[in-house]
Design a protein around this motif. Structure first.
Motif, short mmCIF file in Angstrom:
data_model
loop_
_atom_site.label_atom_id
_atom_site.label_comp_id
_atom_site.label_asym_id
_atom_site.label_seq_id
_atom_site.Cartn_x
_atom_site.Cartn_y
_atom_site.Cartn_z
N ILE A 110 31.09 42.07 43.98
CA ILE A 110 32.06 42.26 42.90
C ILE A 110 31.49 41.53 41.69
O ILE A 110 31.21 40.34 41.76
CB ILE A 110 33.43 41.71 43.31
CG1 ILE A 110 33.97 42.56 44.48
CG2 ILE A 110 34.39 41.72 42.12
CD1 ILE A 110 35.18 41.99 45.16
N LEU A 111 31.26 42.27 40.62
CA LEU A 111 30.49 41.70 39.50
C LEU A 111 31.36 41.03 38.46
O LEU A 111 30.98 40.02 37.88
CB LEU A 111 29.64 42.80 38.86
CG LEU A 111 28.64 43.46 39.82
CD1 LEU A 111 27.98 44.66 39.15
CD2 LEU A 111 27.58 42.47 40.28
N SER A 112 32.54 41.58 38.18
CA SER A 112 33.41 40.94 37.18
C SER A 112 34.83 41.48 37.27
O SER A 112 35.06 42.62 37.65
CB SER A 112 32.87 41.17 35.77
OG SER A 112 32.96 42.52 35.43
N LEU A 113 35.76 40.61 36.92
CA LEU A 113 37.17 40.97 36.85
C LEU A 113 37.60 40.78 35.40
O LEU A 113 37.44 39.70 34.84
CB LEU A 113 37.98 40.05 37.77
CG LEU A 113 39.50 40.21 37.73
CD1 LEU A 113 39.93 41.58 38.22
CD2 LEU A 113 40.18 39.13 38.57
N ASP A 114 38.12 41.83 34.81
CA ASP A 114 38.56 41.78 33.41
C ASP A 114 40.09 41.83 33.41
O ASP A 114 40.69 42.90 33.41
CB ASP A 114 37.95 42.97 32.66
CG ASP A 114 38.33 43.01 31.19
OD1 ASP A 114 39.23 42.24 30.78
OD2 ASP A 114 37.74 43.82 30.46
N LYS A 115 40.70 40.66 33.43
CA LYS A 115 42.17 40.60 33.53
C LYS A 115 42.86 41.13 32.27
O LYS A 115 43.93 41.73 32.35
CB LYS A 115 42.61 39.15 33.76
CG LYS A 115 42.21 38.59 35.12
CD LYS A 115 42.76 37.19 35.30
CE LYS A 115 42.29 36.61 36.63
NZ LYS A 115 42.92 35.30 36.92
N ALA A 116 42.23 40.89 31.11
CA ALA A 116 42.88 41.33 29.86
C ALA A 116 43.00 42.84 29.81
O ALA A 116 43.99 43.38 29.32
CB ALA A 116 42.08 40.83 28.66
N ASN A 117 41.99 43.53 30.33
CA ASN A 117 41.97 44.99 30.24
C ASN A 117 42.17 45.67 31.60
O ASN A 117 41.96 46.88 31.72
CB ASN A 117 40.65 45.45 29.61
CG ASN A 117 40.44 44.83 28.24
OD1 ASN A 117 41.34 44.85 27.40
ND2 ASN A 117 39.27 44.25 28.03
N LEU A 118 42.54 44.91 32.61
CA LEU A 118 42.81 45.44 33.95
C LEU A 118 41.68 46.33 34.47
O LEU A 118 41.86 47.51 34.75
CB LEU A 118 44.15 46.21 33.96
CG LEU A 118 45.42 45.36 33.75
CD1 LEU A 118 46.68 46.22 33.88
CD2 LEU A 118 45.50 44.19 34.73
N MET A 119 40.50 45.72 34.61
CA MET A 119 39.35 46.45 35.14
C MET A 119 38.55 45.53 36.06
O MET A 119 38.53 44.32 35.86
CB MET A 119 38.43 46.93 34.01
CG MET A 119 39.09 47.88 33.03
SD MET A 119 37.92 48.69 31.90
CE MET A 119 37.37 47.32 30.90
N VAL A 120 37.88 46.13 37.02
CA VAL A 120 36.97 45.38 37.87
C VAL A 120 35.66 46.14 37.95
O VAL A 120 35.65 47.38 37.96
CB VAL A 120 37.59 45.15 39.27
CG1 VAL A 120 37.74 46.46 40.05
CG2 VAL A 120 36.80 44.15 40.09
#
Lengths: 481, 481
Positions: A110-120
C-alpha cells in the motif's frame, strides 16, 4: 522464441534474482491455468494437465516489470500477466507454454493514503481483502466486494472490469479507479494521474479497464475510498416470482434510490440458501441500505413501501445477515469440479424490458435441452436505472470424459450466450471475456469490434500480450453443440 | 489535395445534393471559427477573418456522412466535424482552409424513446435544449445542463466531455452516454450498443468521449434520461471565504450527499451576481437538492446542518432562483469581445487539498502580474468526493492590436495552467483541450501522452480528422509571456 529457453531464464534471473524466477514445481504448474471450470473439470476426468509456462517471474517493482517486459519484447516471448488467478473465464490461462508468466503477487504494498481526497494508492498485486482490512482499521472502506474478494488482486479487478456485491451504491471498478500505472509491452511505463474529473481527451484509464492483460501489465492503482458508513439497514422480502421482483427493483432504481445491495434470488436459489424462510416457489429479495443516518432512514422507508406495494412480504433482516456471512463460500464449487461435475457461473446483463425474458428462456431451454444438467438457478445483483444483471449458476454431470465435458459445457454456455444476444443483452456483466466468451465477442461488439482490434494493434502491435484472451483470432468458431 | 477544389465540391454535391454543400456566404465564414475568444477578439481589433473552408457539407443521415468521409479520405482532405459551434477552446476551428466542414446541424432527429429502460436515442446534431424540451413534455429530463445548453448539440457534448450544471447529482456526459454510433475516417460505421453495464473488454464509448472530432464523426447517441424529480429544495448561504465554502462542500460530498447543484461563488462573482444579498467580502453557496420527496427532505436537512455548522449563514431560496433564471445569459460576453475586450473562462479541477491554493494563487498572481487585467473571479460548481473544479472568468483590456491581444491572452492562460499543474490539478474540467490547451497537454498527460497518440494513430492513421485540435504537433511551444 529467438533465445534459448535456458539462456532466457538466466537473463530473467539476472534481472530480478534467481529466487524470483520459478521454473519448476507447483508455482509454474498452478500458473498454467486459472479458475476456469472447463479445463479444471477436464483434468479431473483424465485430460492431461496443461504444460507449465517457460517460467513464472515475480517482480517487486515497476522498474523490474519494465526490464522484464523489455527483455521479453526483444525476444518476442508471449507474456501472461497473472494476479490472484481467480478469473473464471480462462483470462489468465496461457494459450501457449512458450510464454512467461509475470506474477504480480509480490507487488502488494500500500503506497499512500490520501485522507483529504479519499483515495488510496496500491501496487497491483495487493489482495482486495487485504486492502479492505487495512482501510477498515483506519475508518474507511473500499466499497468493492466481488465474490473473489479473498482471492483477487487489485490489478486483476481492474483488468477484468470487476463489479462488487455493493456496486449498486458504490459503483463498479471503473467508478472507483482514479489513476493507474502500467507497463507497455516494450517496457515503457505510463502513468495516468488521478483527478476528480477531467476533459483532456479520451479517458485513458478505460484503455486498461477491461484490457485483460492484452495491452500490458497494470502495476499500480489509485482507488477511491469511502468513510465507514454511519448507518446500515437490512431487510429481506419474499416475492412471488422473478418478474415481480425485477419489477420492484426497476421501480426503486428508476425513482432514484441506490441501496448498496439489491439481490433477487430465484426460487431454486432461494430454496437452497434460505431453507424454510419462504414458501415453495417464492423468490427472496435481499436489501441493504447504508450511508448517513438520514439517508438510510429515507431510503429504507421508501424501499419498504415500494417493495410491499409491489407484492413483497417482509421477512426481517435475518436472511440478509445469513447472506452477508456466507456470501463468499466457494468450497462446494471446488469439491464438485474435482469430482468431474461441472459447476459454473455465467453473468449477463440487459435492459429491464428484456431481463425477465432472458431469465425465463435460459432456465426453460437449458433444463429442457441439456439432459446432463443437474441444476440451474440465478440471481440479479447489480442494478442500474437502465437494467440489471443475471448471474446464472449451473451444475451438470457429463460422462467422465474430457470431450463429453466440453460438449456439455458448451451446450449450456451457447444457449445462455445466444439467448442473451437475441434479446439485445450483453454477454458479460463483470466476469470478462477471457477465453470462454471469445466465440461470441464478434456478435457482442458488432461493428465496434474494429475499435477493439485497433486498440490492440495500437497497444501491442506484436501480439505478445496474453494471446488468445479477449480478442478472437481468425480461426475462432462457435462451439458445435 | 489530389482533386481540384471545384471537382471535389461537385463530387460532394452529387453525394448529398447541391443545396447541402455551402461554398460561399455566411455559413462557410461562420464555420471557420467557433466561440474561442482569442480569434474573435483579434478579429474585433483588426486581424483578418480566417479564410473559409473549402465548403461546409450538411448531411442528413449516417449513410451520407459515411459516403462523404470515404470520399474525403480517398482525396486526403482534412475534415472538421462541426456541431453547435459553442466550443470556447477552438476545438472546431479549422487549422487549415483546405478542409471540409461536416456540419451535423441537419441530423437533429429524435430516433427513439425507451421508457422501460430510461433512454433516448438521437442524432448527434440535435440541440441539447431541444432534447430537454421534448423530454419535459413527456415527463422526463436529460439531467444535462451545460451553460451552452441552447447552443450545443449532443454530439459536440460527447466529443468534448461536457459537464452540466446539475452534474453533481446526474453525472457528467460520460455517465449519461449509453451507446453511440460514429463514422471512421474511411467511412466505416461503428455502433456501440447500450447495456446497463458490461465487461466485454475496454469500454469503447470512451474512445469517443473527449475525442474532439479527431477520430471520426459521432452521428448518433443514446443517452440516459430521468423521470422529472418529485421534489426540489433550493437554499443559498453566505460563507466568509472560498476556503470555508470549499471545506463545507468537501464535507457533505465525502459524507455521501449529492445535491444536484452545489455552487460556490467567490466574493467578486457574488457581488456582481447577487448585489445586496451578502455582506462585503462574503461568498455565496447555492444549493439545490432534487429527487424523491423523502430523499430531498433528508438531504436538505443534512446539508443545512453541515453548512450552518461550517459557518454558513442562511439566505433563503431567492439567490438560487435568480441564478436558475439567469444562468445561461452570455450576451455580455459577446458584447465585450466585439469591443476588443478579452472575456474568457478557464475551468480546471483538483483534489480538495489543493483547490483552495490554486484559487488563491491564480487570483493573486493574475491580478498582480497582468496589468491589462480588468477583473478575475471564479466559482466552484462540480463537486466530487475527491475534489472539485474552479471556473475562472476574466476580463482584460489589451491595446487594440491583434498581437497585443494574443500576448495578454496567453499571459493569463499560462498562469492558470502552470499554477494548476504545479498543484497537481488537471488543466480542464469540462471545456476540453481544443487549441487553447495544446501547449500544456504534454505536461498534463505526462507519460500517458503516448496512449493518446497511439489512439490517434489507431483511429486516424492519415491524420485527417480535425488536425491541430487535441494532439500537440511537433512544433508546439508554450506561449512566451
Amino acid at each position: 522464441m529467438s533465445m534459448e529457453r535456458e539462456s532466457l531464464i538466466r537473463a530473467l534471473q539476472s534481472l530480478v534474482g534467481k529466487e524470483r524466477v520459478y521454473t519448476e514445481g507447483i508455482i509454474p504448474a498452478k500458473r498454467a491455468i486459472d479458475t476456469w471450470p472447463l479445463p479444471t473439470v477436464q483434468i479431473a476426468v483424465g485430460a492431461p494437465e496443461p504444460p507449465p509456462p517457460i517460467c513464472v517471474v515475480r517482480p517487486r517493482t515497476t522498474e523490474e516489470v519494465s526490464t522484464i517486459m523489455s527483455l521479453l519484447h526483444r525476444e518476442r516471448i508471449p507474456v501472461i500477466p497473472y494476479g490472484g488467478g481467480s478469473n473464471v473465464c480462462g483470462g489468465a490461462k496461457a494459450s501457449t507454454p512458450d510464454s512467461v508468466v509475470i506474477d504480480l503477487g509480490s507487488m502488494n504494498r500500500i503506497l499512500s493514503l490520501d485522507k483529504a481526497n479519499l483515495m488510496v494508492t496500491v501496487q497491483a498485486g495487493l489482495y482486495q481483502s487485504q486492502l479492505e482490512a487495512w482501510l477498515n482499521e483506519r475508518g474507511y472502506i473500499s466499497g468493492h466486494y466481488p465474490q473473489s474478494f479473498d482471492l483477487a488482486q487489485v490489478g486483476g479487478l481492474v483488468a477484468t472490469r470487476s463489479a462488487g456485491q455493493f456496486s449498486t451504491k458504490y459503483g463498479c471498478i471503473e467508478d472507483l479507479v482514479m489513476g493507474l500505472e502500467a507497463v507497455l509491452p516494450t517496457g515503457e511505463v505510463v502513468r495516468i494521474k488521478p483527478a476528480p474529473r477531467k476533459s483532456t481527451g479520451p479517458d485513458l484509464r478505460h484503455i486498461w479497464l477491461g484490457s485483460e492483460g492484452t495491452f500490458g501489465v497494470i502495476t499500480e492503482v489509485t482507488l477511491k475510498i469511502f468513510p465507514k458508513p454511519a448507518q446500515r439497514w437490512l431487510h429481506a422480502y419474499a416475492v412471488p416470482s422473478m418478474d415481480v421482483g425485477l419489477g420492484i427493483m426497476q421501480r426503486f432504481m428508476q425513482e432514484g434510490w441506490r441501496p448498496a445491495v439489491a439481490r433477487l434470488r430465484d426460487a431454486v436459489e432461494t430454496a437452497r440458501s434460505h431453507k424454510g424462510v419462504v414458501q415453495e416457489g417464492e423468490c427472496i429479495l435481499l436489501l441493504l441500505s447504508e450511508g448517513p443516518a438520514g439517508y438510510v432512514k429515507a431510503e429504507s422507508e421508501a424501499l419498504h413501501q415500494i417493495v410491499t406495494e409491489g407484492g413483497g412480504r417482509p421477512l426481517g433482516p435475518k436472511p440478509v445477515e445469513d447472506w452477508l456471512e456466507h456470501r463468499n463460500d466457494v468450497q462446494e464449487f471446488y469439491q464438485y469440479t474435482a469430482m468431474g461435475v461441472i459447476v459454473d457461473t455465467v453473468e449477463v446483463a440487459a435492459g429491464w424490458d428484456q431481463i425477465g425474458a432472458i431469465y425465463t428462456e435460459v432456465v426453460q431451454r437449458v433444463r429442457k435441452e441439456v439432459p446432463e444438467l443437474v441444476v440451474i438457478f440465478a440471481h440479479s445483483s447489480h442494478c442500474y436505472p437502465q437494467g440489471t444483471n443475471l448471474y446464472f449458476t449451473f451444475g451438470a454431470q457429463p460422462p467422465r470424459d474430457p470431450k463429453a465435458v466440453e460438449r456439455v459445457y458448451w451446450s449450456i454456455w451457447s444457449r445462455i450466450m445466444e439467448i442473451t444476444l437475441t434479446h439485445g443483452g450483453t454477454i458479460s456483466h463483470h466476469h470478462g471475456v477471457g477465453k470462454v466468451r471469445i466465440p461470441w465477442i464478434a456478435d457482442e461488439l458488432g461493428s465496434s469490434l474494429t475499435l477493439l482490434r485497433r486498440l490492440k494493434q495500437a497497444m501491442d502491435p506484436d501480439g505478445l500480450m496474453n494471446p488468445g484472451t479477449l480478442l478472437p483470432g481468425p480461426d475462432v468458431k462457435k462451439p458445435q453443440t
